[in-house]
Design a protein around this motif. Structure first.
Motif, PDB file in Angstrom:
ATOM      1  N   ASP A  10       4.958  -2.268  -4.964  1.00  0.00           N
ATOM      2  CA  ASP A  10       3.659  -2.718  -4.481  1.00  0.00           C
ATOM      3  C   ASP A  10       2.551  -2.318  -5.444  1.00  0.00           C
ATOM      4  OD1 ASP A  10       1.832  -3.857  -2.733  1.00  0.00           O
ATOM      5  OD2 ASP A  10       2.222  -2.470  -1.091  1.00  0.00           O
ATOM      6  N   ASP A  11       1.383  -2.895  -5.228  1.00  0.00           N
ATOM      7  CA  ASP A  11       0.159  -2.466  -5.888  1.00  0.00           C
ATOM      8  C   ASP A  11      -0.570  -1.623  -4.841  1.00  0.00           C
ATOM      9  OD1 ASP A  11      -2.674  -2.380  -6.546  1.00  0.00           O
ATOM     10  OD2 ASP A  11      -2.219  -3.870  -8.097  1.00  0.00           O
ATOM     11  N   VAL A  12      -0.485  -0.310  -4.984  1.00  0.00           N
ATOM     12  CA  VAL A  12      -0.976   0.618  -3.970  1.00  0.00           C
ATOM     13  C   VAL A  12      -2.483   0.452  -3.735  1.00  0.00           C
ATOM     14  CG1 VAL A  12      -1.162   3.062  -3.345  1.00  0.00           C
ATOM     15  CG2 VAL A  12       0.882   2.224  -4.510  1.00  0.00           C
ATOM     16  N   LYS A  13      -3.238   0.206  -4.783  1.00  0.00           N
ATOM     17  CA  LYS A  13      -4.686   0.054  -4.630  1.00  0.00           C
ATOM     18  C   LYS A  13      -5.023  -1.188  -3.806  1.00  0.00           C
ATOM     19  CE  LYS A  13      -5.926   2.565  -8.785  1.00  0.00           C
ATOM     20  NZ  LYS A  13      -6.470   2.495 -10.137  1.00  0.00           N
ATOM     21  N   LEU A  14      -4.333  -2.294  -4.075  1.00  0.00           N
ATOM     22  CA  LEU A  14      -4.601  -3.507  -3.310  1.00  0.00           C
ATOM     23  C   LEU A  14      -4.130  -3.362  -1.867  1.00  0.00           C
ATOM     24  CD1 LEU A  14      -3.853  -6.359  -5.870  1.00  0.00           C
ATOM     25  CD2 LEU A  14      -6.079  -5.498  -5.090  1.00  0.00           C
ATOM     26  N   ARG A  15      -3.025  -2.665  -1.654  1.00  0.00           N
ATOM     27  CA  ARG A  15      -2.583  -2.441  -0.272  1.00  0.00           C
ATOM     28  C   ARG A  15      -3.623  -1.610   0.468  1.00  0.00           C
ATOM     29  NH1 ARG A  15      -0.240   0.449   3.688  1.00  0.00           N
ATOM     30  NH2 ARG A  15       1.298  -0.628   4.976  1.00  0.00           N
ATOM     31  N   GLN A  16      -4.227  -0.658  -0.215  1.00  0.00           N
ATOM     32  CA  GLN A  16      -5.262   0.170   0.418  1.00  0.00           C
ATOM     33  C   GLN A  16      -6.472  -0.677   0.812  1.00  0.00           C
ATOM     34  OE1 GLN A  16      -5.252   3.588   1.335  1.00  0.00           O
ATOM     35  NE2 GLN A  16      -7.003   2.765   2.462  1.00  0.00           N
ATOM     36  N   ILE A  17      -6.845  -1.611  -0.035  1.00  0.00           N
ATOM     37  CA  ILE A  17      -7.956  -2.512   0.288  1.00  0.00           C
ATOM     38  C   ILE A  17      -7.607  -3.338   1.528  1.00  0.00           C
ATOM     39  CG2 ILE A  17      -9.269  -4.534  -0.500  1.00  0.00           C
ATOM     40  CD1 ILE A  17      -9.008  -3.308  -3.372  1.00  0.00           C
ATOM     41  N   LEU A  18      -6.375  -3.863   1.564  1.00  0.00           N
ATOM     42  CA  LEU A  18      -5.923  -4.621   2.739  1.00  0.00           C
ATOM     43  C   LEU A  18      -5.921  -3.733   3.977  1.00  0.00           C
ATOM     44  CD1 LEU A  18      -4.717  -7.327   3.808  1.00  0.00           C
ATOM     45  CD2 LEU A  18      -2.462  -6.303   3.390  1.00  0.00           C
ATOM     46  N   ASP A  19      -5.436  -2.505   3.821  1.00  0.00           N
ATOM     47  CA  ASP A  19      -5.372  -1.564   4.935  1.00  0.00           C
ATOM     48  C   ASP A  19      -6.770  -1.225   5.457  1.00  0.00           C
ATOM     49  OD1 ASP A  19      -4.848   1.646   5.821  1.00  0.00           O
ATOM     50  OD2 ASP A  19      -3.364   0.171   6.456  1.00  0.00           O
ATOM     51  N   ASP A  20      -7.721  -1.059   4.558  1.00  0.00           N
ATOM     52  CA  ASP A  20      -9.106  -0.778   4.973  1.00  0.00           C
ATOM     53  C   ASP A  20      -9.664  -1.941   5.791  1.00  0.00           C
ATOM     54  OD1 ASP A  20      -8.971   1.644   3.622  1.00  0.00           O
ATOM     55  OD2 ASP A  20     -10.140   0.946   1.890  1.00  0.00           O
ATOM     56  N   ARG A 137       0.638  -8.538  -7.035  1.00  0.00           N
ATOM     57  CA  ARG A 137      -0.832  -8.521  -7.006  1.00  0.00           C
ATOM     58  C   ARG A 137      -1.384  -9.836  -6.460  1.00  0.00           C
ATOM     59  NH1 ARG A 137      -0.536  -6.074 -12.488  1.00  0.00           N
ATOM     60  NH2 ARG A 137      -0.674  -3.843 -12.096  1.00  0.00           N
ATOM     61  N   GLN A 138      -0.816 -10.942  -6.923  1.00  0.00           N
ATOM     62  CA  GLN A 138      -1.287 -12.248  -6.452  1.00  0.00           C
ATOM     63  C   GLN A 138      -1.108 -12.386  -4.937  1.00  0.00           C
ATOM     64  OE1 GLN A 138      -3.097 -14.426  -8.310  1.00  0.00           O
ATOM     65  NE2 GLN A 138      -2.966 -12.692  -9.708  1.00  0.00           N
ATOM     66  N   GLU A 139       0.032 -11.919  -4.441  1.00  0.00           N
ATOM     67  CA  GLU A 139       0.265 -11.978  -2.995  1.00  0.00           C
ATOM     68  C   GLU A 139      -0.704 -11.073  -2.242  1.00  0.00           C
ATOM     69  OE1 GLU A 139       1.418 -12.892   0.742  1.00  0.00           O
ATOM     70  OE2 GLU A 139       1.865 -14.010  -1.086  1.00  0.00           O
ATOM     71  N   ARG A 140      -0.906  -9.853  -2.731  1.00  0.00           N
ATOM     72  CA  ARG A 140      -1.852  -8.953  -2.052  1.00  0.00           C
ATOM     73  C   ARG A 140      -3.269  -9.515  -2.085  1.00  0.00           C
ATOM     74  NH1 ARG A 140       0.545  -5.952   1.720  1.00  0.00           N
ATOM     75  NH2 ARG A 140       1.848  -4.314   0.875  1.00  0.00           N
ATOM     76  N   LEU A 141      -3.664 -10.123  -3.202  1.00  0.00           N
ATOM     77  CA  LEU A 141      -4.996 -10.727  -3.275  1.00  0.00           C
ATOM     78  C   LEU A 141      -5.128 -11.876  -2.277  1.00  0.00           C
ATOM     79  CD1 LEU A 141      -5.537 -10.620  -7.140  1.00  0.00           C
ATOM     80  CD2 LEU A 141      -6.786  -9.284  -5.404  1.00  0.00           C
ATOM     81  N   TRP A 142      -4.061 -12.665  -2.122  1.00  0.00           N
ATOM     82  CA  TRP A 142      -4.057 -13.739  -1.112  1.00  0.00           C
ATOM     83  C   TRP A 142      -4.254 -13.116   0.270  1.00  0.00           C
ATOM     84  CZ3 TRP A 142      -1.998 -15.081   3.437  1.00  0.00           C
ATOM     85  CH2 TRP A 142      -2.098 -16.407   3.843  1.00  0.00           C
ATOM     86  N   GLN A 143      -3.513 -12.054   0.550  1.00  0.00           N
ATOM     87  CA  GLN A 143      -3.589 -11.405   1.856  1.00  0.00           C
ATOM     88  C   GLN A 143      -5.001 -10.872   2.136  1.00  0.00           C
ATOM     89  OE1 GLN A 143      -0.467  -8.442   1.937  1.00  0.00           O
ATOM     90  NE2 GLN A 143       1.158  -9.981   1.757  1.00  0.00           N
ATOM     91  N   ILE A 144      -5.570 -10.198   1.161  1.00  0.00           N
ATOM     92  CA  ILE A 144      -6.916  -9.630   1.328  1.00  0.00           C
ATOM     93  C   ILE A 144      -7.928 -10.741   1.585  1.00  0.00           C
ATOM     94  CG2 ILE A 144      -8.794  -8.428   0.118  1.00  0.00           C
ATOM     95  CD1 ILE A 144      -6.449  -6.856  -1.365  1.00  0.00           C
ATOM     96  N   ALA A 145      -7.896 -11.767   0.767  1.00  0.00           N
ATOM     97  CA  ALA A 145      -8.856 -12.869   0.909  1.00  0.00           C
ATOM     98  C   ALA A 145      -8.731 -13.542   2.272  1.00  0.00           C
ATOM     99  CB  ALA A 145      -8.654 -13.894  -0.208  1.00  0.00           C
ATOM    100  N   HIS A 146      -7.507 -13.736   2.721  1.00  0.00           N
ATOM    101  CA  HIS A 146      -7.324 -14.439   3.989  1.00  0.00           C
ATOM    102  C   HIS A 146      -7.638 -13.559   5.199  1.00  0.00           C
ATOM    103  CE1 HIS A 146      -5.743 -17.478   1.376  1.00  0.00           C
ATOM    104  NE2 HIS A 146      -5.880 -18.324   2.388  1.00  0.00           N
ATOM    105  N   LEU A 147      -7.347 -12.288   5.115  1.00  0.00           N
ATOM    106  CA  LEU A 147      -7.740 -11.405   6.224  1.00  0.00           C
ATOM    107  C   LEU A 147      -9.267 -11.341   6.308  1.00  0.00           C
ATOM    108  CD1 LEU A 147      -7.260  -9.534   8.570  1.00  0.00           C
ATOM    109  CD2 LEU A 147      -6.838  -7.663   6.942  1.00  0.00           C
TER     110      LEU A 147
END
Length: 155
Positions: A10-20, A137-147
């Motif tokens: 995983d990209d831990v930083k992007l997961r943290q953004i999603l988690d926040d 990263r691309q998947e996490r960015l998709w997740q963040i944007a859509h959430l």
């Protein structure tokens, strides 16, 4: 911060953004996001049986829960049925994609299922693109944007 329950690259930083963002979201918003994620993941693998009665029922039960029309028990049962469908698949990528859907549907039962669904999506990306951190990263960015883009309203 939620704990990752699935072994993933995983990209831990992007997961943290999603988690926040997850921490600030209502359960209704998380349900809407999780169903979007499930549809997205099924599209990524070009899943041919999206109209399967178990899948359609799972989405419908979650959407009805969002409106207060069904109980958590109904949501749990719908999620369990999708996980049973996952177990019956011979293809590991399809199994994991269906786990994304099962967890997404179950978000009406417990909000944490939204993050587990997101992590299963990463696991699927790991299977499709082994060792490819950019794909993650691309998947996490998709997740963040859509959430972030989901409206927190009952339709």
């Amino acid at each position: 911060m939620t704990r990752t329950k699935v072994k993933i690259l995983d990209d831990v930083k992007l997961r943290q953004i999603l988690d926040d963002e997850y921490e600030q979201s209502s359960q209704i918003k998380l349900c809407k996001y999780a169903l979007l994620l499930a549809t997205h993941i099924l599209t990524v693998i070009d899943y041919k049986d999206s109209n399967h009665v178990v899948m359609k029922n799972g989405y419908a039960v979650n959407e009805r829960w969002q409106k207060g029309e069904v109980h958590m028990h109904d949501v749990r049962q719908a999620g369990f049925q999708i996980h049973q469908l996952a177990r019956s698949s011979q293809d590991i990528v399809t199994q994991i994609a269906l786990r994304v859907v099962g967890q997404a549907v179950a978000t009406g039962h417990m909000r944490e299922h939204a993050m587990v669904s997101s992590d299963y999506a990463i696991k699927m990306i790991n299977l499709l693109f082994p060792g490819d951190v950019n794909a993650v990263r691309q998947e996490r960015l998709w997740q963040i944007a859509h959430l972030k883009g989901v409206e927190d309203v009952i339709i």
